[in-house]
Design a protein around this motif. Structure first.
Motif, PDB file in Angstrom:
ATOM      1  N   CYS A 112      14.903 -21.497  -8.010  1.00 15.30           N
ATOM      2  CA  CYS A 112      15.674 -22.742  -8.047  1.00 15.30           C
ATOM      3  C   CYS A 112      16.749 -22.699  -6.968  1.00 15.30           C
ATOM      4  O   CYS A 112      17.251 -21.635  -6.633  1.00 15.30           O
ATOM      5  CB  CYS A 112      16.328 -22.893  -9.420  1.00 15.30           C
ATOM      6  SG  CYS A 112      17.219 -24.455  -9.622  1.00 15.30           S
ATOM      7  N   LYS A 113      17.079 -23.880  -6.418  1.00 18.81           N
ATOM      8  CA  LYS A 113      18.102 -23.925  -5.352  1.00 18.81           C
ATOM      9  C   LYS A 113      19.495 -24.226  -5.892  1.00 18.81           C
ATOM     10  O   LYS A 113      20.445 -24.245  -5.128  1.00 18.81           O
ATOM     11  CB  LYS A 113      17.759 -25.037  -4.361  1.00 18.81           C
ATOM     12  CG  LYS A 113      16.501 -24.853  -3.584  1.00 18.81           C
ATOM     13  CD  LYS A 113      16.311 -26.078  -2.685  1.00 18.81           C
ATOM     14  CE  LYS A 113      14.880 -26.247  -2.269  1.00 18.81           C
ATOM     15  NZ  LYS A 113      14.604 -27.564  -1.718  1.00 18.81           N
ATOM     16  N   MET A 114      19.606 -24.535  -7.164  1.00 17.97           N
ATOM     17  CA  MET A 114      20.852 -25.133  -7.637  1.00 17.97           C
ATOM     18  C   MET A 114      21.973 -24.126  -7.915  1.00 17.97           C
ATOM     19  O   MET A 114      23.134 -24.491  -7.948  1.00 17.97           O
ATOM     20  CB  MET A 114      20.586 -25.991  -8.886  1.00 17.97           C
ATOM     21  CG  MET A 114      19.594 -27.118  -8.627  1.00 17.97           C
ATOM     22  SD  MET A 114      20.175 -28.263  -7.346  1.00 17.97           S
ATOM     23  CE  MET A 114      18.728 -28.422  -6.316  1.00 17.97           C
ATOM     24  N   GLY A 115      21.624 -22.873  -8.148  1.00 19.87           N
ATOM     25  CA  GLY A 115      22.640 -21.817  -8.241  1.00 19.87           C
ATOM     26  C   GLY A 115      23.623 -21.959  -9.382  1.00 19.87           C
ATOM     27  O   GLY A 115      24.798 -21.587  -9.230  1.00 19.87           O
ATOM     28  N   CYS A 116      23.200 -22.465 -10.523  1.00 21.86           N
ATOM     29  CA  CYS A 116      24.112 -22.582 -11.667  1.00 21.86           C
ATOM     30  C   CYS A 116      24.535 -21.179 -12.118  1.00 21.86           C
ATOM     31  O   CYS A 116      23.714 -20.261 -12.168  1.00 21.86           O
ATOM     32  CB  CYS A 116      23.450 -23.340 -12.813  1.00 21.86           C
ATOM     33  SG  CYS A 116      23.020 -25.035 -12.371  1.00 21.86           S
ATOM     34  N   LEU A 117      25.803 -21.053 -12.444  1.00 18.00           N
ATOM     35  CA  LEU A 117      26.394 -19.740 -12.736  1.00 18.00           C
ATOM     36  C   LEU A 117      25.731 -19.055 -13.926  1.00 18.00           C
ATOM     37  O   LEU A 117      25.679 -17.839 -13.998  1.00 18.00           O
ATOM     38  CB  LEU A 117      27.900 -19.934 -13.009  1.00 18.00           C
ATOM     39  CG  LEU A 117      28.727 -18.702 -13.300  1.00 18.00           C
ATOM     40  CD1 LEU A 117      28.787 -17.777 -12.086  1.00 18.00           C
ATOM     41  CD2 LEU A 117      30.157 -19.084 -13.705  1.00 18.00           C
ATOM     42  N   GLY A 122      18.137 -19.029 -11.310  1.00 19.75           N
ATOM     43  CA  GLY A 122      18.915 -19.168 -10.075  1.00 19.75           C
ATOM     44  C   GLY A 122      19.102 -17.850  -9.345  1.00 19.75           C
ATOM     45  O   GLY A 122      19.248 -17.817  -8.128  1.00 19.75           O
ATOM     46  N   LYS A 123      19.075 -16.739 -10.107  1.00 20.46           N
ATOM     47  CA  LYS A 123      19.265 -15.421  -9.479  1.00 20.46           C
ATOM     48  C   LYS A 123      18.093 -15.069  -8.552  1.00 20.46           C
ATOM     49  O   LYS A 123      18.221 -14.216  -7.692  1.00 20.46           O
ATOM     50  CB  LYS A 123      19.391 -14.326 -10.547  1.00 20.46           C
ATOM     51  CG  LYS A 123      20.475 -14.574 -11.560  1.00 20.46           C
ATOM     52  CD  LYS A 123      21.724 -13.819 -11.232  1.00 20.46           C
ATOM     53  CE  LYS A 123      22.757 -14.010 -12.329  1.00 20.46           C
ATOM     54  NZ  LYS A 123      24.121 -13.743 -11.865  1.00 20.46           N
ATOM     55  N   PRO A 225      27.248 -25.822  -8.892  1.00 21.19           N
ATOM     56  CA  PRO A 225      27.650 -26.301  -7.562  1.00 21.19           C
ATOM     57  C   PRO A 225      27.199 -27.730  -7.237  1.00 21.19           C
ATOM     58  O   PRO A 225      27.810 -28.394  -6.411  1.00 21.19           O
ATOM     59  CB  PRO A 225      26.983 -25.289  -6.624  1.00 21.19           C
ATOM     60  CG  PRO A 225      26.869 -24.039  -7.427  1.00 21.19           C
ATOM     61  CD  PRO A 225      26.611 -24.492  -8.844  1.00 21.19           C
TER      62      PRO A 225
END
Lengths: 342, 215
Positions: A112-117, A122-123, A225
């Motif tokens: 995924c590109k969204m990088g949610c914490l 996302g990792k 983000p």
């Protein structure tokens, strides 16, 4: 030679193939039936197509089904399946049986590109887009496919970042020539990429779930983000322009993080933001993932939050946690497989 | 998204496959904001961070050609006098004054260039990651303004005063990172996620990390 997959193609694409191979026009309908209505896995099993035409098809194409290569089963009956994707990547689908419904949670991207914490997928970073065929294959190749009642696009990836294939997969699922599922049994979950969301709202009849997780700009920025680009206020403003009085549903996903987004101020702001909308808020317990500075709220806090929000007129429920012992919702299985491969 | 017409004033190639597109500024924006760009009104626009200062007469857009992309190969052919369609400035990846770290890879440097040109460079440290030495866009301006606080991390080539390796490797080698400063990250999701994990691991509270992901 790598053969092209027939599974995942729509009527226009199949007609074009039939035309290109010089087959009778009615063969297109026959192929579509074999692809989406019947339980076969090879072109050779298309028994009402002549042997010559099957041989022609086999020269350049394959049926295109990929069976899961691994699965894990939770003690509560939830099963997580690992599917192969192109370029030696992996995706996950989670089958969640319940008393009244059997839901399959499917992926739309590898990574995924969204990088949610808070997200394990996302990792992995972003690996690649899934094709419509790879998306629908997660349903078609599931051993329990005939028991599925509901589909949720809540697996790996952001569906609206792969809009073309998302819409094509929904066309296959809901068309009469495809799986003929009711769009009311399909929910797409997104963080709210507004231009793609508008296309989805106008061209699909499926339900929508928006990952909110905080009603406050600054706080959501740090968790997600995407908030810098498409703020939740703008997402909701856009959603309010649509009619939600019919059978189509809009819901908001809200993972509860201890001491961060679980206070009475959050209840008030949520109620203010969602005022006037016919919607539901789903509270979700957070299960910590490695190297993330977040903890889940406790049950008591979640009950209190639900009751406060309900008292303000927002329909709110706590989603039952499923498959915790196999990390059903977090992308861990595919991440491990990817690491192993590398 | 509403789009309006703009006339290109220049389109300069600054590195292999990388360009700066310029047009007259007729709007107010905050450093760190983006605009959507398309070549035709009915095309799906793409989002680009503004790479110029708030008082500059022209808006600058830094872009590289994406292989197989629908927009950027055509954007690269634009010349003075051609028209494009842009949205109003949007987004909230705002820069602030005070101590802080700017961390970017590739064209993710664009919002920091806007911040620098808008007077926010004081007390900032910039880490810029690139594959080759010619991918440190605006290096003269950053070098002049930030001096030793401008750190280039290069993965494929060696150069004077250039750290060999990725920015994540540079960060891992730091014994201490000030936890109370702000960290602004801009680039791919891989870079942002990995960098954020390292910062958190080194004691930076996640509240002090602000990220913009190019997607």
């Amino acid at each position: 030679m790598l053969k092209e997959k027939l599974f995942g193609k729509n009527p226009d694409e199949i007609k074009s193939i039939v035309n290109e191979l010089g087959m009778p026009a009615f063969t297109a309908k026959q192929i579509l039936d074999w692809l989406y209505k019947k339980d076969i896995n090879t072109i050779d099993e298309m028994s009402n197509i002549s042997a010559i035409n099957r041989a022609l098809l086999n020269e350049k194409y394959e049926f295109g089904i990929d069976l899961p290569i691994k699965h894990q089963e939770s003690k509560d009956g939830t099963k997580k399946y690992l599917y192969p994707a192109a370029n030696e990547r992996f995706i996950e689908a989670a089958y969640i049986p319940d008393e009244s419904r059997n839901t399959l949670c499917i992926s739309t991207q590898v990574g995924c590109k969204m990088g949610c914490l808070f997200c394990m997928t996302g990792k992995q970073g972003f690996q690649q887009q899934l094709t419509a065929g790879e998306i629908v294959n997660q349903i078609r190749s599931l051993p329990e496919r005939h028991q599925i009642t509901n589909i949720v696009y809540m697996g790996m990836g952001e569906p609206f970042d792969n809009l073309t294939e998302l819409m094509k997969s929904q066309e296959i699922l809901t068309s009469e020539w495809g799986f003929a599922m009711s769009p009311r049994r399909i929910t797409v979950s997104s963080i709210g990429i507004i231009p793609a969301m508008i296309t989805f709202l106008e061209e699909s009849q499926c339900h929508l779930a928006i990952s909110m997780h905080s009603p406050f700009d600054e706080e959501r920025n740090k968790l997600m983000p995407i908030q810098h680009v498409y703020a939740i206020n703008d997402v909701i403003k856009t959603l309010k322009e649509y009619n939600w009085h019919g059978q189509r549903r809009i819901s908001f996903e809200y993972i509860m993080f201890k001491g961060i987004n679980d206070t009475e101020q959050h209840v008030k702001e949520l109620a203010r933001l969602l005022n006037g909308m016919i919607c539901r808020v789903n509270l979700i317990k957070y299960h910590a993932i490695p190297n993330t500075p977040l903890e889940g709220s406790d049950r008591e806090t979640m009950y209190k939050f639900r009751d406060s929000l309900t008292a303000k007129g927002i329909f709110c429920s706590i989603r039952q946690s499923r498959g915790e012992d196999i990390f059903a919702a977090c992308g861990l299985l595919s991440t491990k497989e990817l690491v192993k491969k590398n | 998204m509403e789009l309006h017409k703009q006339i290109i004033t220049s389109n300069q190639q600054i590195a292999p496959n990388t360009y700066i597109l310029s047009f007259k500024r007729d709007f107010i924006f905050a450093p760190g904001q983006w605009i959507a760009i398309s070549l035709h009104l009915n095309d799906t626009p793409r989002l680009y961070s503004i790479a110029s200062g708030i008082s500059n007469d022209e808006i600058m857009i830094l872009f590289d050609i994406k292989a197989g992309g629908e927009l950027t190969p055509n954007m690269a052919t634009l010349k003075k006098g051609d028209e494009i369609f842009i949205s109003n400035p949007q987004g909230s990846f705002f820069g602030k004054s005070g101590k802080g770290w700017w961390i970017a890879t590739g064209t993710g440097i664009a919002p920091f260039k806007a911040m620098l040109d808008s007077g926010l460079g004081k007390d900032k440290k910039l880490l810029h990651g690139g594959r080759t030495l010619d991918s440190f866009y605006f290096e003269n301006q950053f070098s002049e303004a930030l001096g030793e606080n401008y750190i280039r991390c290069c993965t494929r080539e060696k150069g004077d005063n250039v750290f060999e390796g990725r920015i994540t490797e540079y960060l891992k080698k730091q014994n201490q990172l000030p936890p109370d400063e702000k960290y602004y990250l801009c680039g791919s999701s891989e870079m942002v996620v990995e960098t954020r994990d390292i910062l958190v691991d080194k004691g930076v509270p996640y509240e002090n990390i602000k990220a913009e992901i190019y997607f």
